[in-house]
Design an enzyme around this catalytic site. Structure first.
Site, PDB file in Angstrom:
ATOM      1  N   GLU A 156       0.795  -1.181   0.016  1.00 13.92           N
ATOM      2  CA  GLU A 156       0.018   0.020  -0.072  1.00 13.92           C
ATOM      3  C   GLU A 156       0.719   1.319  -0.122  1.00 13.92           C
ATOM      4  O   GLU A 156       0.458   2.076   0.665  1.00 13.92           O
ATOM      5  CB  GLU A 156      -0.911  -0.049   0.992  1.00 13.92           C
ATOM      6  CG  GLU A 156      -1.875  -1.075   1.086  1.00 13.92           C
ATOM      7  CD  GLU A 156      -2.878  -1.410   2.376  1.00 13.92           C
ATOM      8  OE1 GLU A 156      -2.563  -0.263   3.154  1.00 13.92           O
ATOM      9  OE2 GLU A 156      -3.759  -2.136   2.381  1.00 13.92           O
ATOM     10  N   GLU A 262      -6.200 -10.843  -1.129  1.00 12.81           N
ATOM     11  CA  GLU A 262      -6.873 -10.623  -0.059  1.00 12.81           C
ATOM     12  C   GLU A 262      -8.171 -10.742   0.041  1.00 12.81           C
ATOM     13  O   GLU A 262      -9.144  -9.829   0.200  1.00 12.81           O
ATOM     14  CB  GLU A 262      -6.467  -9.336   0.639  1.00 12.81           C
ATOM     15  CG  GLU A 262      -5.003  -9.155   1.059  1.00 12.81           C
ATOM     16  CD  GLU A 262      -4.591  -7.955   1.725  1.00 12.81           C
ATOM     17  OE1 GLU A 262      -5.526  -7.188   2.310  1.00 12.81           O
ATOM     18  OE2 GLU A 262      -3.263  -7.836   1.987  1.00 12.81           O
TER      19      GLU A 262
HETATM   20  C1  XIL Z   1      -6.254  -6.226   8.101  1.00 15.84           C
HETATM   21  C2  XIL Z   1      -6.605  -7.663   9.364  1.00 15.84           C
HETATM   22  O1  XIL Z   1      -7.457  -8.280   8.470  1.00 15.84           O
HETATM   23  C3  XIL Z   1      -7.171  -6.981  10.678  1.00 15.84           C
HETATM   24  O2  XIL Z   1      -7.412  -7.995  11.293  1.00 15.84           O
HETATM   25  C4  XIL Z   1      -6.098  -5.876  11.266  1.00 15.84           C
HETATM   26  O3  XIL Z   1      -6.931  -5.338  12.228  1.00 15.84           O
HETATM   27  C5  XIL Z   1      -5.899  -4.728  10.163  1.00 15.84           C
HETATM   28  O4  XIL Z   1      -5.313  -5.321   8.935  1.00 15.84           O
HETATM   29  N1  XIL Z   1      -4.871  -4.464   3.661  1.00 15.84           N
HETATM   30  C6  XIL Z   1      -3.933  -5.196   4.084  1.00 15.84           C
HETATM   31  C7  XIL Z   1      -4.017  -6.256   5.157  1.00 15.84           C
HETATM   32  O5  XIL Z   1      -2.587  -5.625   3.416  1.00 15.84           O
HETATM   33  O6  XIL Z   1      -2.932  -6.466   6.037  1.00 15.84           O
HETATM   34  C8  XIL Z   1      -5.253  -5.736   6.039  1.00 15.84           C
HETATM   35  O7  XIL Z   1      -5.436  -6.691   7.153  1.00 15.84           O
HETATM   36  C9  XIL Z   1      -6.485  -5.642   5.423  1.00 15.84           C
HETATM   37  C10 XIL Z   1      -6.113  -4.316   4.450  1.00 15.84           C
END
Ligand code: XIL
Length: 348
Positions: A156, A262
């Site tokens: 990101e 994701e």
């Molecule tokens: C999220 C997790 O799922 C949560 O448990 C945590 O509190 C915050 O992060 N993008 C990403 C992930 O790259 O690491 C994130 O994961 C969701 C958005």
């Protein structure tokens, strides 16, 4: 009871029954997602759920052959102090993957979120910042050498307008920190596959094009970048299938491995006071199938796999993060398969 009354009461019972079952999926989890697929199907594991909930662990074992730790490998948990690394839980996941023949994807080395206080408060000059940055990357990658097959090296790093995010790393290390993150990771484990990971790449062409040309430029300068993580936190309405197809095409055209890294598909993106119903679940299932069907079109050499961001709706980050009711994953709160589980399996 007269025949007429009998048939009316049967009809009423049927209506009642079908109402109370309106969200049921008529779908069972006898099969296995990864056995139905020619590319890996992964899941993000919330460590505590996986460790202490046998339903979560059984589904993981049977359905998925690639694992991403949802939080365990992030800097705040893995590297809580300058000289302290918390290997325990991460090692346990790595051992589980090794013993059970699951691929382990490391998420994530450099990100602006979930940073420990010692990094946020670090006082040092540019060289000292460079030193902690390099050590952080190389200690972690070195520790898991041979166990973690691939890394989200940088996560990101771009804004929605396609410019570089002004993260703490950029502020302290300069604009070219992304290149050095990849170089340091490659030096620590030349066999690991290295990914850049981000969100909204499929829905925001400006961001996608800027990320792509930025990465192409690094590759042109011989920086090892093997793939792109397209997070795909999407919803039942958006993005359109043409946008998803274009994203897969744009990156595979330039030889990036494509990891849908994701995936979750929200049902209630605009936070309405909704009741879950069959129609919404069916639309969600169609969207899951659509993602798989489009992913199937990618040349197989570039299919790194599809990772779902959690096992059950109960484990999903979306309701907590966005403070709303939602049901984005393949299994419901009771770990029963939803319609989207079956439709995805059929589409793989
Ligand atoms: C999220 C997790 O799922 C949560 O448990 C945590 O509190 C915050 O992060 N993008 C990403 C992930 O790259 O690491 C994130 O994961 C969701 C958005």
């Amino acid at each position: 009871m007269s025949i007429q009354y009998k048939s009316i009461s049967i009809a009423l019972l049927t209506i009642l029954f079908s109402c109370s079952k309106s969200t049921e999926s008529n779908c069972n989890d006898d099969g296995s997602l990864y056995n139905s697929s020619s590319y890996p199907i992964g899941v993000a594991l919330n460590y505590d759920e996986f460790k202490y909930n046998s339903k979560n662990a059984n589904i993981t074992q049977k359905q998925f052959n690639s694992i991403t730790a949802e939080n365990t490998f992030k800097a705040d948990l893995l590297h809580p102090d300058i000289d302290t690394y918390n290997w325990l839980e991460a090692d346990e996941l790595a051992t589980y993957c090794k013993l059970n023949d699951k691929r382990l994807h490391g998420h994530t080395l450099i990100w602006h979120q979930q940073l420990p206080d010692w990094i946020l408060n670090f006082q040092g000059n540019k060289a000292e910042w460079e030193n902690i940055f390099k050590l952080h990357i190389q200690t972690i990658v070195g520790h898991f050498k041979g166990q973690v097959e691939s890394w989200d090296v940088v996560n990101e790093a771009f804004n929605e307008d396609g410019t570089l995010r002004n993260s703490i790393w950029r502020q302290k290390l300069g604009n070219d920190y992304i290149q050095r993150a990849f170089e340091y990771a490659h030096e620590a484990d030349p066999d690991a596959l290295l990914f850049y990971n981000d969100y909204n790449l499929e829905s925001n062409p400006t961001k996608r094009n800027n990320v792509l040309s930025y990465l192409n430029n690094l590759k042109f300068n011989d920086v090892t970048i093997d793939g792109i993580g397209i997070q795909m936190h999407i919803n039942i309405d958006s993005p359109e299938s043409s946008q998803i197809a274009k994203t897969f095409e744009d990156f595979s055209k330039y030889d990036y491995l494509i990891h849908v890294s994701e995936l979750d598909i929200a049902i209630n993106p605009s936070n309405k006071d909704i009741e879950l119903n069959k129609q919404l679940l069916d639309r969600q299932a169609l969207k899951y199938a659509e993602v798989a069907e489009l992913y199937n079109q990618i040349p197989s050499d570039f299919q790194y796999g599809i990772t779902i961001w959690g096992v059950s709706d109960k484990d999903s980050w979306i309701p907590i993060q966005f403070k709303r009711k939602d049901y984005p994953l393949l299994f419901d709160d009771d770990y029963e398969p939803k319609t989207c589980y079956c439709k995805l399996k059929d589409a793989l």
